[in-house]
Design an enzyme around this catalytic site. Structure first.
Site, PDB file in Angstrom:
ATOM      1  N   GLY A   1     -52.627  38.469  13.916  1.00 50.01           N
ATOM      2  CA  GLY A   1     -53.034  37.762  15.070  1.00 50.01           C
ATOM      3  C   GLY A   1     -52.455  36.477  15.090  1.00 50.01           C
ATOM      4  O   GLY A   1     -51.641  36.126  16.320  1.00 50.01           O
TER       5      GLY A   1
ATOM      6  N   LYS B   1     -61.590  38.585  19.487  1.00 50.97           N
ATOM      7  CA  LYS B   1     -60.649  37.785  20.472  1.00 50.97           C
ATOM      8  C   LYS B   1     -59.725  38.858  21.360  1.00 50.97           C
ATOM      9  O   LYS B   1     -59.402  38.476  22.246  1.00 50.97           O
ATOM     10  CB  LYS B   1     -59.532  37.084  19.503  1.00 50.97           C
ATOM     11  CG  LYS B   1     -60.199  35.941  18.778  1.00 50.97           C
ATOM     12  CD  LYS B   1     -58.988  35.318  17.856  1.00 50.97           C
ATOM     13  CE  LYS B   1     -59.278  34.419  16.919  1.00 50.97           C
ATOM     14  NZ  LYS B   1     -58.244  33.618  16.256  1.00 50.97           N
TER      15      LYS B   1
ATOM     16  N   ASN C   1     -58.626  32.939  22.384  1.00 54.36           N
ATOM     17  CA  ASN C   1     -59.622  32.308  21.546  1.00 54.36           C
ATOM     18  C   ASN C   1     -60.498  31.346  22.382  1.00 54.36           C
ATOM     19  O   ASN C   1     -61.178  30.410  21.683  1.00 54.36           O
ATOM     20  CB  ASN C   1     -58.919  31.595  20.277  1.00 54.36           C
ATOM     21  CG  ASN C   1     -57.930  30.774  20.608  1.00 54.36           C
ATOM     22  OD1 ASN C   1     -57.912  30.431  21.784  1.00 54.36           O
ATOM     23  ND2 ASN C   1     -57.321  30.240  19.683  1.00 54.36           N
TER      24      ASN C   1
ATOM     25  N   ASP D   1     -53.971  29.301  19.804  1.00 54.61           N
ATOM     26  CA  ASP D   1     -53.363  29.457  18.345  1.00 54.61           C
ATOM     27  C   ASP D   1     -51.820  28.820  18.238  1.00 54.61           C
ATOM     28  O   ASP D   1     -51.704  27.844  17.589  1.00 54.61           O
ATOM     29  CB  ASP D   1     -53.483  30.949  17.878  1.00 54.61           C
ATOM     30  CG  ASP D   1     -54.530  31.286  17.334  1.00 54.61           C
ATOM     31  OD1 ASP D   1     -55.479  30.318  17.094  1.00 54.61           O
ATOM     32  OD2 ASP D   1     -54.791  32.499  17.386  1.00 54.61           O
TER      33      ASP D   1
ATOM     34  N   GLY E   1     -45.446  37.172   8.391  1.00 54.98           N
ATOM     35  CA  GLY E   1     -46.665  37.700   8.796  1.00 54.98           C
ATOM     36  C   GLY E   1     -46.457  38.009  10.301  1.00 54.98           C
ATOM     37  O   GLY E   1     -45.780  37.278  11.043  1.00 54.98           O
ATOM     38  N   ALA E   2     -47.021  38.869  10.634  1.00 53.83           N
ATOM     39  CA  ALA E   2     -47.273  39.376  11.936  1.00 53.83           C
ATOM     40  C   ALA E   2     -48.541  39.700  12.351  1.00 53.83           C
ATOM     41  O   ALA E   2     -48.716  40.967  13.539  1.00 53.83           O
ATOM     42  CB  ALA E   2     -46.022  40.468  12.223  1.00 53.83           C
TER      43      ALA E   2
END
Ligand code: ATR
Length: 271
Positions: free
Chosen positions: A139, A75, A96, A112, A136-137
């Site tokens: 992808g 990606k 993506n 996403d 969360g950080a």
């Protein structure tokens, strides 16, 4: 099998991955093409990282190959090979899906974030004027952080095991969407006083994983959302539901991405 209907006029699409054993896109897209009577086929394209540039150069030359979905581990690297990037691909630094346009351009974008927002909308959640706590950080987290700010959230706190990644992402989201108050933190994830908590980490994929957030410290009405699809009910969602929080599953994000990627590649999934 849809492949039996391939003719000289059939449009080709790919899913570029390495390995490809686990990819589900061919089943998802091909069954939609068949159901809708679309003369197209999606093939798994197993490309090793060291030959990605060579493979892309070859794919550009295939006239009836219209586009490809892209997944792990390509990606980020394929974004660098694109001639043009959509805003989301540029912000996230990863794509993506790519499209091979007639002018010879390979155009890439990332779905996403949009997929997540559309999936939540379909499930009845609107991010406008909401206060968000994201864990969360990585992808997926990067894409979702930009997308919730773009969707009109008033505040976004990004919490990540590696604090520097949360802080760097927060700074970039703030810069792109100055109307959203964005902060990045490390340490224990505590989502007090927010409308929704989003888990974008990998915690919950495997049985026995710790919870990404302390549910005991959430306000009663706070919604809990997950992007993990399998298992459908992660431990986080199970426990949140038992405590009476509204919960949102990960699956609609994928369904919406399929729809958005098909549209982007120029082959919308409509009958
Ligand atoms: P993806 O592309 O699916 O988002 P990724 O880019 O590898 O995957 O990101 C994984 C995310 O899960 C990151 O936020 C990661 O935290 P770090 O940035 O600190 O690595 C988080 N994560 C993975 N395993 C974790 C764990 N055991 N505890 C807490 N966070 C975890």
């Amino acid at each position: 099998m849809p492949t039996l209907n391939i003719t000289g006029k059939t449009d080709l699409y790919g899913i570029i991955a390495h390995p490809t054993d686990h990819v589900r896109a061919p089943m998802v897209f091909n069954s939609a093409y068949e159901r809708l009577g679309i003369d197209a086929v999606m093939l798994p394209l197993n490309v090793a990282p060291e030959t990605l540039a060579m493979a892309v150069a070859g794919l550009r030359a295939v006239i009836n190959l219209k586009g490809a979905a892209v997944t792990v581990p390509h990606k980020v690297e394929i974004a660098k090979l694109c001639d043009r990037l959509g805003d989301n691909g540029r912000r996230v630094g990863a794509v993506n899906a790519v499209r091979f346009d007639r002018d010879g351009c390979m155009y890439g974008d990332n779905f996403d974030g949009q997929g997540y927002i559309s999936g939540m909308k379909a499930a009845g959640f609107d991010f406008a004027d909401k206060s968000i706590f994201q864990v969360g950080a990585g992808g997926a987290g990067r894409a979702i952080a930009f997308a919730v700010a773009q969707a009109g959230a008033t505040s976004l706190t990004i919490s990540n095991r590696t604090a520097t990644k949360a802080e760097a992402l927060a700074a970039r989201v703030r810069k792109e969407f100055p109307d959203c108050v964005v902060t990045g933190t490390g340490g224990e994830a505590v989502g007090k006083g927010v409308d929704i908590v989003i888990n974008t980490t990998l915690l919950g994929l495997h049985e026995g994983d710790q919870l990404p957030i302390d549910l005991g410290r959430l306000d009663p009405g706070t919604a809990v959302s997950e992007i993990i699809m399998v298992p459908e009910q992660t431990a986080l969602l199970k426990q949140a539901k038992a405590k009476g929080h509204p919960i949102y599953f990960g699956r609609p994000m994928l369904d919406e991405q399929v729809r958005l990627i098909a549209e982007f590649m120029g082959c919308p999934l409509t009958g």
